[in-house]
Design a protein around this motif. Structure first.
Motif, PDB file in Angstrom:
ATOM      1  N   GLU A   1      13.021 -40.809 -66.182  1.00 48.66           N
ATOM      2  CA  GLU A   1      13.312 -41.083 -67.648  1.00 48.66           C
ATOM      3  C   GLU A   1      11.765 -41.716 -68.404  1.00 48.66           C
ATOM      4  O   GLU A   1      11.450 -40.919 -69.432  1.00 48.66           O
ATOM      5  CB  GLU A   1      14.119 -42.069 -68.018  1.00 48.66           C
ATOM      6  CG  GLU A   1      14.854 -42.156 -69.590  1.00 48.66           C
ATOM      7  CD  GLU A   1      16.237 -42.777 -69.700  1.00 48.66           C
ATOM      8  OE1 GLU A   1      16.963 -43.094 -68.653  1.00 48.66           O
ATOM      9  OE2 GLU A   1      16.387 -42.971 -70.745  1.00 48.66           O
TER      10      GLU A   1
ATOM     11  N   ARG B   1       4.177 -41.638 -77.270  1.00 45.42           N
ATOM     12  CA  ARG B   1       4.579 -40.368 -76.979  1.00 45.42           C
ATOM     13  C   ARG B   1       3.647 -39.254 -77.658  1.00 45.42           C
ATOM     14  O   ARG B   1       3.266 -38.339 -77.117  1.00 45.42           O
ATOM     15  CB  ARG B   1       6.034 -40.120 -76.801  1.00 45.42           C
ATOM     16  CG  ARG B   1       6.295 -38.658 -75.901  1.00 45.42           C
ATOM     17  CD  ARG B   1       7.751 -38.594 -75.819  1.00 45.42           C
ATOM     18  NE  ARG B   1       8.083 -37.213 -74.655  1.00 45.42           N
ATOM     19  CZ  ARG B   1       8.097 -36.110 -75.037  1.00 45.42           C
ATOM     20  NH1 ARG B   1       8.114 -35.983 -76.495  1.00 45.42           N
ATOM     21  NH2 ARG B   1       8.301 -35.154 -74.221  1.00 45.42           N
TER      22      ARG B   1
ATOM     23  N   ASP C   1       7.193 -30.426 -70.775  1.00 48.62           N
ATOM     24  CA  ASP C   1       6.907 -31.791 -70.989  1.00 48.62           C
ATOM     25  C   ASP C   1       6.154 -32.709 -70.302  1.00 48.62           C
ATOM     26  O   ASP C   1       6.070 -34.041 -70.067  1.00 48.62           O
ATOM     27  CB  ASP C   1       8.255 -32.586 -71.423  1.00 48.62           C
ATOM     28  CG  ASP C   1       8.411 -31.958 -72.776  1.00 48.62           C
ATOM     29  OD1 ASP C   1       7.814 -31.808 -73.798  1.00 48.62           O
ATOM     30  OD2 ASP C   1       9.822 -31.852 -72.957  1.00 48.62           O
ATOM     31  N   ASP C   2       5.551 -31.968 -68.901  1.00 47.38           N
ATOM     32  CA  ASP C   2       4.836 -32.727 -67.962  1.00 47.38           C
ATOM     33  C   ASP C   2       3.366 -33.322 -68.465  1.00 47.38           C
ATOM     34  O   ASP C   2       3.172 -34.608 -68.126  1.00 47.38           O
ATOM     35  CB  ASP C   2       4.602 -31.777 -66.992  1.00 47.38           C
ATOM     36  CG  ASP C   2       5.698 -31.143 -66.410  1.00 47.38           C
ATOM     37  OD1 ASP C   2       6.621 -32.056 -65.740  1.00 47.38           O
ATOM     38  OD2 ASP C   2       5.796 -29.883 -66.202  1.00 47.38           O
TER      39      ASP C   2
ATOM     40  N   PHE D   1       9.388 -38.590 -68.850  1.00 48.41           N
ATOM     41  CA  PHE D   1       9.713 -38.134 -69.940  1.00 48.41           C
ATOM     42  C   PHE D   1       9.109 -38.810 -71.363  1.00 48.41           C
ATOM     43  O   PHE D   1       8.494 -38.301 -71.877  1.00 48.41           O
ATOM     44  CB  PHE D   1      11.116 -37.498 -70.280  1.00 48.41           C
ATOM     45  CG  PHE D   1      11.620 -37.126 -71.530  1.00 48.41           C
ATOM     46  CD1 PHE D   1      11.020 -35.708 -71.846  1.00 48.41           C
ATOM     47  CD2 PHE D   1      11.858 -37.981 -72.494  1.00 48.41           C
ATOM     48  CE1 PHE D   1      11.326 -35.210 -73.117  1.00 48.41           C
ATOM     49  CE2 PHE D   1      12.317 -37.224 -73.673  1.00 48.41           C
ATOM     50  CZ  PHE D   1      11.978 -35.996 -74.035  1.00 48.41           C
ATOM     51  N   LYS D   2       9.517 -40.037 -71.497  1.00 46.95           N
ATOM     52  CA  LYS D   2       9.232 -40.878 -72.633  1.00 46.95           C
ATOM     53  C   LYS D   2       7.904 -41.081 -72.915  1.00 46.95           C
ATOM     54  O   LYS D   2       7.057 -41.266 -73.831  1.00 46.95           O
ATOM     55  CB  LYS D   2      10.197 -42.098 -72.511  1.00 46.95           C
ATOM     56  CG  LYS D   2      11.681 -41.878 -72.748  1.00 46.95           C
ATOM     57  CD  LYS D   2      12.338 -43.086 -72.868  1.00 46.95           C
ATOM     58  CE  LYS D   2      13.848 -42.734 -73.298  1.00 46.95           C
ATOM     59  NZ  LYS D   2      14.416 -43.873 -73.624  1.00 46.95           N
TER      60      LYS D   2
ATOM     61  N   LEU E   1      14.351 -36.056 -69.264  1.00 44.45           N
ATOM     62  CA  LEU E   1      15.294 -35.793 -70.418  1.00 44.45           C
ATOM     63  C   LEU E   1      16.604 -35.477 -70.005  1.00 44.45           C
ATOM     64  O   LEU E   1      17.440 -35.974 -70.776  1.00 44.45           O
ATOM     65  CB  LEU E   1      14.356 -34.446 -71.122  1.00 44.45           C
ATOM     66  CG  LEU E   1      15.310 -33.943 -72.280  1.00 44.45           C
ATOM     67  CD1 LEU E   1      15.252 -34.956 -73.415  1.00 44.45           C
ATOM     68  CD2 LEU E   1      14.774 -32.702 -72.848  1.00 44.45           C
TER      69      LEU E   1
ATOM     70  N   ALA F   1       9.510 -34.890 -65.977  1.00 45.19           N
ATOM     71  CA  ALA F   1       9.729 -35.091 -67.232  1.00 45.19           C
ATOM     72  C   ALA F   1      11.167 -34.163 -67.667  1.00 45.19           C
ATOM     73  O   ALA F   1      11.857 -34.634 -68.548  1.00 45.19           O
ATOM     74  CB  ALA F   1       8.760 -34.578 -68.300  1.00 45.19           C
ATOM     75  N   GLY F   2      11.018 -32.913 -67.055  1.00 44.33           N
ATOM     76  CA  GLY F   2      12.281 -32.309 -67.548  1.00 44.33           C
ATOM     77  C   GLY F   2      13.755 -32.743 -67.022  1.00 44.33           C
ATOM     78  O   GLY F   2      14.752 -32.810 -67.807  1.00 44.33           O
TER      79      GLY F   2
END
Lengths: 325, 325
Positions: free
Chosen positions: A187, A63, A262-263, A190-191, A167, A163-164
């Motif tokens: 998930e 990540r 966090d995209d 996001f990760k 999380l 991603a949001g």
């Protein structure tokens, strides 16, 4: 753990490219490609802040590398390599480091990058991992945040808001109506974000974009960064923004999806006449490219990015985006 | 603290060179000097490990930058700029950051380097500061650890052992016989090392050295790194090694001085016929250059660096050098 030198030899020397000199010298040696500029960025991640305590080491490593490559891609550059510094608490063992290195190895192969160098140190606190990534772009072709002009169209890669939500799923705040497969998808988004690394480099080489930013703070916030740097107004049509089936199934408001962070996609501006070429470039790299709005003069007002609802009215946002801690 | 963006604008944007794009873009843009290679290195420092908790912020900043510039100098390159990542606990306030930035500003002016970019993040643990520094050297001229040949002489800049004693002073383990002025001198040598940045770049440009390393682990250990990389034996004459009056006054054994760390000088090898030219180059840059030994074939034995006493006998060392934690 048995000394810094053993550790480096065991885990990290196999990741080093020729620039790294087997991690056995004081510094890396790097011959810049002729006629190209170097694009360079640094990001740090902290256990308990940027990833959950107890997260798997390979996921942490991948990540962090990907968030750095996202910045390189958003500038139209192709990634070359990176330096890594790691501050490690005594609880970290060699198995953790092996797994961390395995994550890096997997993504080095995936993205064609090499380890140039770095440093490992001890800390009494949480893991702190920092990467400096380097990329190359044809001289003068870096896509900056400044450069968007009235009349340009606004585009974004991939889907926004996953991603949001991911999380929220990881932290147990998941929207209730999601299937296990949807939760898993979100998930993972996001990760292990998948920045459009090949597409970004192609976008830089093609010279089609007037401005770009990576979507890390949230689509509206990052479009806002372009607007401010370019001195323009950016209007994003909420209904046009690409959301995944899982995100749509969540029932979460679009305004929330488009302002979550966090995209690690790319939001960029280009002359609307390039729309077809951009879609083709996306298709070539397996990346969805969606036209989501337009650039106009801010006509004496403050430069900003706004979100329009289906009636064309400006959505009042609680927050434009996520501020990284 | 009021948000990452405010912080960056207040403390760090004034430090950014043109490469940093006012720290308002996703990445720095850096046009490599034509015909030169890039030398790049990263070092991280942690509160309580690499500097004492409560150390002044400007000293922390300057020491970290200088240890990075030391690596650049030891490779014969001239420094260009750096990226900084900072993980900060909640106890850090703006006054601390202002002072940290002031330290960087002072050393940017001193060494002619610029801030290219970076990242600031939160941590629940101690301060972790990481710098990636970049330098440039004429193509093919980087001085590597590998390259020392039998018949070469061994040289070192500055004086050796001050920083190890200075750390002992700072930690209250000081040798008893020292005057306050001597203690002050030694402590400053630890806290604010003065890597021979100008001399290192000149050494690279002149092409006189066959191999080099910065003295961070201890003179004998770092000479050992050259020996191993070059496949040679390096003999250092203990009596020839340069020690400061304060270090000599301490009464500490020379073998201890020459194996303590953090000197941030340069140990290098060169043809003995260049001795005079090297002394002149040193004089030009205000750097003492001392011939301290010779390179020979390891004649079937393991490559290593050894310390010879005044009778020419090999000193048995408890440890060859300091291993950074």
């Amino acid at each position: 753990m048995s000394g810094e030198f053993d550790l480096i030899a065991r885990c990290f020397a196999p990741l080093a490219g020729p620039e790294g000199l087997d991690l056995k010298d004081d510094a890396a040696l790097f011959r810049p490609p002729e006629g190209e500029d170097i694009v360079i960025t640094a990001d740090a991640n902290v256990a308990g802040v940027h990833f959950l305590e107890g997260e798997q080491a390979d996921v942490i490593a991948r990540r962090l590398l990907r968030t750095n490559l996202s910045d390189i891609a958003a500038k139209g550059a192709r990634p070359l390599g990176y330096l890594l510094t790691l501050a490690l608490p005594p609880s970290i063992d060699v198995a953790w480091l092996d797994r961390f290195a395995a994550g890096l190895a997997a993504d080095q192969a995936r993205y064609g990058v090499r380890l140039f160098g770095g440093d490992t140190v001890s800390t009494a606190g949480p893991v702190v991992a920092s990467i400096t990534a380097l990329g190359a772009v044809a001289s003068g072709r870096m896509i900056r945040r400044a450069g968007a002009a009235p009349g340009d169209a606004v585009f974004v890669t991939g889907t926004i808001g996953d991603a949001g939500l991911g999380l929220a799923v990881a932290e147990g705040r998941a929207a209730a109506g999601l299937t296990p497969a949807e939760r898993q998808f979100l998930e993972t988004r996001f990760k292990l974000p998948e920045p459009p690394v090949g597409f970004g480099a192609a976008l830089g080489a093609a010279g089609l974009a007037t401005a770009a930013a990576d979507v890390s703070d949230g689509l509206v916030a990052d479009a806002g960064h372009i607007a401010v740097a370019s001195g323009v107004r950016i209007e994003i049509e909420s209904a046009a923004a690409p959301c995944s089936p899982a995100a749509l199934a969540s029932g979460v408001d679009r305004a929330v999806l488009l302002t979550s962070g966090d995209d690690y996609e790319i939001v960029f501006t280009a002359h609307p006449g390039h729309a077809e070429a951009l879609a083709e470039l996306g298709a070539l790299h397996g990346v969805r490219v969606t036209r989501i709005g337009a650039v106009s003069s801010c006509a004496g007002g403050q430069p900003s990015a706004v979100l329009l609802d289906s009636a064309g009215a400006e959505t009042v946002l609680e927050k434009a985006g996520y501020t990284h801690r």
